[in-house]
Design a protein around this motif. Structure first.
Motif, PDB file in Angstrom:
ATOM      1  N   LEU A   1      13.471   0.978   0.357  1.00  9.16           N
ATOM      2  CA  LEU A   1      12.735  -0.329   0.650  1.00  9.16           C
ATOM      3  C   LEU A   1      13.674  -1.537   0.596  1.00  9.16           C
ATOM      4  N   ASP A   2      14.971  -1.368  -0.037  1.00 11.66           N
ATOM      5  CA  ASP A   2      16.004  -2.566  -0.168  1.00 11.66           C
ATOM      6  C   ASP A   2      17.046  -2.325   0.654  1.00 11.66           C
ATOM      7  N   ASP A   3      17.128  -1.270   1.255  1.00 15.28           N
ATOM      8  CA  ASP A   3      18.429  -0.999   2.110  1.00 15.28           C
ATOM      9  C   ASP A   3      18.004  -0.061   3.327  1.00 15.28           C
ATOM     10  N   ASP A   4      18.067  -0.347   4.876  1.00 13.74           N
ATOM     11  CA  ASP A   4      17.126   0.317   5.794  1.00 13.74           C
ATOM     12  C   ASP A   4      18.335   1.402   5.989  1.00 13.74           C
ATOM     13  N   GLU A   5      19.299   1.500   5.678  1.00  8.13           N
ATOM     14  CA  GLU A   5      20.175   2.632   5.894  1.00  8.13           C
ATOM     15  C   GLU A   5      20.349   3.652   4.922  1.00  8.13           C
ATOM     16  N   VAL A   6      19.649   3.657   3.989  1.00 10.90           N
ATOM     17  CA  VAL A   6      19.445   4.682   2.847  1.00 10.90           C
ATOM     18  C   VAL A   6      18.294   5.268   2.696  1.00 10.90           C
ATOM     19  N   ALA A   7      18.257   6.607   2.511  1.00  7.96           N
ATOM     20  CA  ALA A   7      17.129   7.285   2.344  1.00  7.96           C
ATOM     21  C   ALA A   7      17.377   8.530   1.368  1.00  7.96           C
TER      22      ALA A   7
ATOM     23  N   LEU B   1      19.914   0.647 -10.660  1.00  7.78           N
ATOM     24  CA  LEU B   1      20.017  -0.414 -10.081  1.00  7.78           C
ATOM     25  C   LEU B   1      18.985  -1.102  -9.392  1.00  7.78           C
ATOM     26  N   LYS B   2      17.649  -0.570  -9.668  1.00 10.93           N
ATOM     27  CA  LYS B   2      16.261  -0.912  -9.268  1.00 10.93           C
ATOM     28  C   LYS B   2      15.901  -0.836  -7.843  1.00 10.93           C
ATOM     29  N   GLN B   3      16.652  -0.113  -6.924  1.00  4.47           N
ATOM     30  CA  GLN B   3      16.237  -0.004  -5.437  1.00  4.47           C
ATOM     31  C   GLN B   3      15.026   0.924  -5.599  1.00  4.47           C
ATOM     32  N   ARG B   4      14.337   0.305  -4.617  1.00  8.00           N
ATOM     33  CA  ARG B   4      12.814   1.174  -4.637  1.00  8.00           C
ATOM     34  C   ARG B   4      12.883   2.254  -3.338  1.00  8.00           C
ATOM     35  N   PHE B   5      12.463   3.406  -3.572  1.00  3.59           N
ATOM     36  CA  PHE B   5      12.572   4.575  -2.609  1.00  3.59           C
ATOM     37  C   PHE B   5      11.131   4.809  -2.519  1.00  3.59           C
ATOM     38  N   ASP B   6      10.438   4.742  -1.098  1.00 10.75           N
ATOM     39  CA  ASP B   6       9.080   5.190  -0.840  1.00 10.75           C
ATOM     40  C   ASP B   6       8.996   6.567  -0.885  1.00 10.75           C
ATOM     41  N   LEU B   7       7.702   7.026  -1.808  1.00 14.39           N
ATOM     42  CA  LEU B   7       7.622   8.310  -2.128  1.00 14.39           C
ATOM     43  C   LEU B   7       7.022   9.230  -0.841  1.00 14.39           C
ATOM     44  N   GLU B   8       6.877   8.629   0.222  1.00 19.84           N
ATOM     45  CA  GLU B   8       6.280   9.408   1.169  1.00 19.84           C
ATOM     46  C   GLU B   8       7.327   9.844   2.247  1.00 19.84           C
TER      47      GLU B   8
ATOM     48  N   GLY C   1       0.652  -1.414  -0.037  1.00 18.01           N
ATOM     49  CA  GLY C   1      -0.012   0.116  -0.031  1.00 18.01           C
ATOM     50  C   GLY C   1       0.706   1.399   0.147  1.00 18.01           C
ATOM     51  N   ARG C   2       2.293   1.106  -0.039  1.00 21.53           N
ATOM     52  CA  ARG C   2       3.062   2.239   0.035  1.00 21.53           C
ATOM     53  C   ARG C   2       3.606   2.700  -1.700  1.00 21.53           C
ATOM     54  N   ALA C   3       3.415   3.909  -2.060  1.00 16.74           N
ATOM     55  CA  ALA C   3       3.721   4.229  -3.416  1.00 16.74           C
ATOM     56  C   ALA C   3       5.395   4.312  -3.480  1.00 16.74           C
ATOM     57  N   PHE C   4       5.924   3.708  -4.406  1.00 12.64           N
ATOM     58  CA  PHE C   4       7.297   3.820  -4.271  1.00 12.64           C
ATOM     59  C   PHE C   4       8.056   4.236  -5.817  1.00 12.64           C
ATOM     60  N   VAL C   5       9.159   4.621  -5.899  1.00 15.61           N
ATOM     61  CA  VAL C   5       9.954   4.690  -7.401  1.00 15.61           C
ATOM     62  C   VAL C   5      10.961   3.874  -7.333  1.00 15.61           C
ATOM     63  N   ALA C   6      11.121   2.946  -8.539  1.00 16.78           N
ATOM     64  CA  ALA C   6      12.217   2.290  -8.468  1.00 16.78           C
ATOM     65  C   ALA C   6      13.416   2.813  -9.237  1.00 16.78           C
ATOM     66  N   SER C   7      14.671   3.010  -9.050  1.00 22.32           N
ATOM     67  CA  SER C   7      15.846   3.730  -9.673  1.00 22.32           C
ATOM     68  C   SER C   7      16.060   2.806 -11.036  1.00 22.32           C
TER      69      SER C   7
END
Length: 115
Positions: free
Chosen positions: A100-106, A88-95, A79-85
């Motif tokens: 979503l693939d590495d808890d230490e990165v935002a 390398l395809k890492q996903r970032f929560d838009l809110e 239910g969370r919107a994201f964009v995938a790079s």
């Protein structure tokens, strides 16, 4: 007879107490992003999802340093919107900007409004 049309401008806030006009809201295509140059030289990736909600995050992919997140693919997980790079395809929560693939990165998230 003159017909008046009104346009709605989308703005984002790159810092507290400041708003920057990005584009006419109608120019955003649902499911696609656009890049916006901010006054300090940073870039924002601006998206409208298929339900009409708008988001703005930093355009810089923290894994590669490339300014490409505006070209990423939109999706949702839990239910969370994201964009995938697109690189390398890492996903970032838009809110939240959280990866979503590495808890230490935002990435930074910017408030948006229509005026």
């Amino acid at each position: 007879m003159t017909t008046m049309t009104t346009t709605t401008t989308l703005e984002l806030s790159p810092s507290p107490d400041s708003w920057v006009a990005v584009c006419e809201e109608a120019r955003l295509i649902p499911g696609r992003g656009v890049a916006a140059l901010l006054p300090d030289g940073r870039q924002a990736a601006v998206f409208r999802d298929r339900s009409g909600r708008t988001y703005a995050i930093d355009n810089r992919d923290p894994f590669t340093g490339a300014q490409v997140l505006s070209r990423g693919l939109l999706g949702s997980a839990g239910g969370r919107a994201f964009v995938a790079s697109p690189l390398l395809k890492q996903r970032f929560d838009l809110e939240t900007g959280r990866c979503l693939d590495d808890d230490e990165v935002a990435v930074a998230v910017y408030p948006v409004r229509s005026i």
